[in-house]
Enzyme design. Sequence first.
Site, PDB file in Angstrom:
ATOM      1  N   HIS A 193      18.601   0.725  -3.615  1.00 20.65           N
ATOM      2  CA  HIS A 193      17.319   1.116  -3.322  1.00 20.65           C
ATOM      3  C   HIS A 193      16.580  -0.037  -2.706  1.00 20.65           C
ATOM      4  CE1 HIS A 193      13.568   3.293  -3.458  1.00 20.65           C
ATOM      5  NE2 HIS A 193      12.953   2.205  -3.882  1.00 20.65           N
ATOM      6  N   CYS A 231       0.933  -1.313   0.046  1.00 13.44           N
ATOM      7  CA  CYS A 231       0.168   0.102   0.081  1.00 13.44           C
ATOM      8  C   CYS A 231       0.696   1.400   0.104  1.00 13.44           C
ATOM      9  CB  CYS A 231      -0.900  -0.030   1.094  1.00 13.44           C
ATOM     10  SG  CYS A 231      -0.461  -0.864   2.555  1.00 13.44           S
TER      11      CYS A 231
END
Lengths: 289, 362
Positions: B100, B48
């Site tokens: 990342h 989400c």
Amino acid sequence: MEWRLFLAAAAFYTAATVLAFVFLRSRDERWSEWMLRLMGLGVSLHLLSFGLRLSAFWSLAPNRYFAPVDSFFGALSYLALAFSAAFFFIEARHRLGILGAFVLPWSCVACWAALWAAGRGGTVETGLLVPELRSYWMNLHPLALMTAYAVLGNAFGVGLAWLVQDRQMKSRRPTELCYRLPALELLDRLNERLISVACPVLALGIAMGGAWAHGAWGRFWGWDAKETWALVTLLVYVACVLMRRTASWRGRRAVYASMLGFACALFTFAGVNFLSGLHGYLSQGAAPP
Amino acid sequence: MSGIELAGVSHKTSPLGLREGLHALGVPAGLDRLRVAGWTEAVVLSTCNRFEVYGVRPASASGGPAGEAPVSLDALLENWAGVPLSRHLYRLEGARAAGHLFSVASGLDSLVIGEAEILGQVKQSYESARAAGMTGKLSNVLFQRALYVGKLVRNRTGIGLGRLSVASAAAVLAERIFGGLKGRSVLILGAGRMAELTAKHLLGGRACGLRIANRSWARAAELAGRFNAEPVAWDCFPRLLESVDIVIASTGAASPVLTRPMIESAAAARRGRSLFLIDIAVPRDVEERVQEVERVYLYTMEDLRGIVQENLSRRRGRLDSARLLVSEKASEFESWLSSSGDGFGAGLRHSWRPAEAVAAPS
């Protein structure tokens, strides 16, 4: 070789203790894992060293097959070994990483005391067992007592950890230490179990001493300083166990009582040797071979 | 030249609505579309708080299945979202993309720093891609490495330690007292959302034997029905203090309902077992002096809030060392990437730890 192995084991114990303290201050799990590994190595080397001592000791025919704990070095070395092995098993089983900082210092103290005793008396070399000690009781009485002391030492460390954790929880502002220390109930149960295991061994050890004395000197009990203090130690611990069981005297006071017991045990083992005439073998050193 | 590429949006760069749209697409559909677009190695990470696509651009000589270069990831993402993404989208390549991913897996890029869920989500994304046949040597090493780094960072820096909600902080404290919560019994006095939440967290830890006492029997019965608990008549609760392990007090009473004499008389019957009192009522339900009784541990709402605040700032304090570790591991990965270079397909020993692959003579 025996001496070198012992030095290495002592070094490993010391390093493990340092790691345990580093782990107390840092949150890195690796310290704790390395502590356990170093302890494993230390215990193995120590076992090897003790084995070599045994074979050297037994190479003198009259010594055969008695335990080489007739000198301060031998006794302390055995004590440190029993202590470290007990901790190693507790730690490997329960993974209470941080407990090392509370327990391991005693392992080091025993080792360093052995080194000091060896340096002072020069008694690393095994000598002939004095004739009075050539009895099968030699393998039972001192070993049982020292094993009990080793377990009680571990219980002392666990009790200390409980006190710290109790203070943490009561403060209502627990620091990080709280989250890395084992749970209160766990420490409490462990403390109780260790003491309950050690107590019968301690009692048995003292009783065997009485039996030996009866055989050797014709009397069970003579209120010699060592005998008296061993009895005091036992009584304190028995009271501790009974209080917990019956009067629900758990918590701070129970832990303080067990600490008092450990202080007595320390005094019985180390201090009294210089007061006791009958148990003065350790401080007298061994007879020349 | 083959290489890792990443395009994505996260809670830091985009509004929730946009991410919801991408999330609704679903991972399997996303993987299908990537395949159609010419990607043979790709992983879709969809939570989400972020939607990211990691792809490994096939070596130009062989090309995609159709023999041509695949469609760029940002164009694909824009297509899926149905709106221009340029303002929200980030694109990274090679070692920077890997770095990342490492920091995402470690929870450093999360809304709640150091949260643990993301590691499982990364794992799931990777497994979905592998099940769909969309992973290869490079993506396997990349993702397995990311999972390893995520665990490593948590273990070494403790960034995930300390709960960030009052209810879970209380549950953790209960564990510090009792060890496991299995078989522990909980008594709720009163009612309220916080009491319910705390009980839920304790039950999540498998505490069993929940009892609920309320001045109104109907209310107690209603709450008990919802939790599969046992309602208790209000007058009976003092006797229960002898047997329960945890009490959550949350009544609207004007004066304390748990007093020191009550706790003291219960403590005698408890034979030294610990008692954990959680007072989340305002005004307070438990007398302060109860704290002086041995083996009774009292925490108020204020205490728990303080602990949560402290945990939060502690996590922030660990961020630097965690970032350092992630960048260390990222540059390790980079050196492996460059040393494997074009020939990595031929000489690479598939290793859990790329550093070993570097060290191994090829």
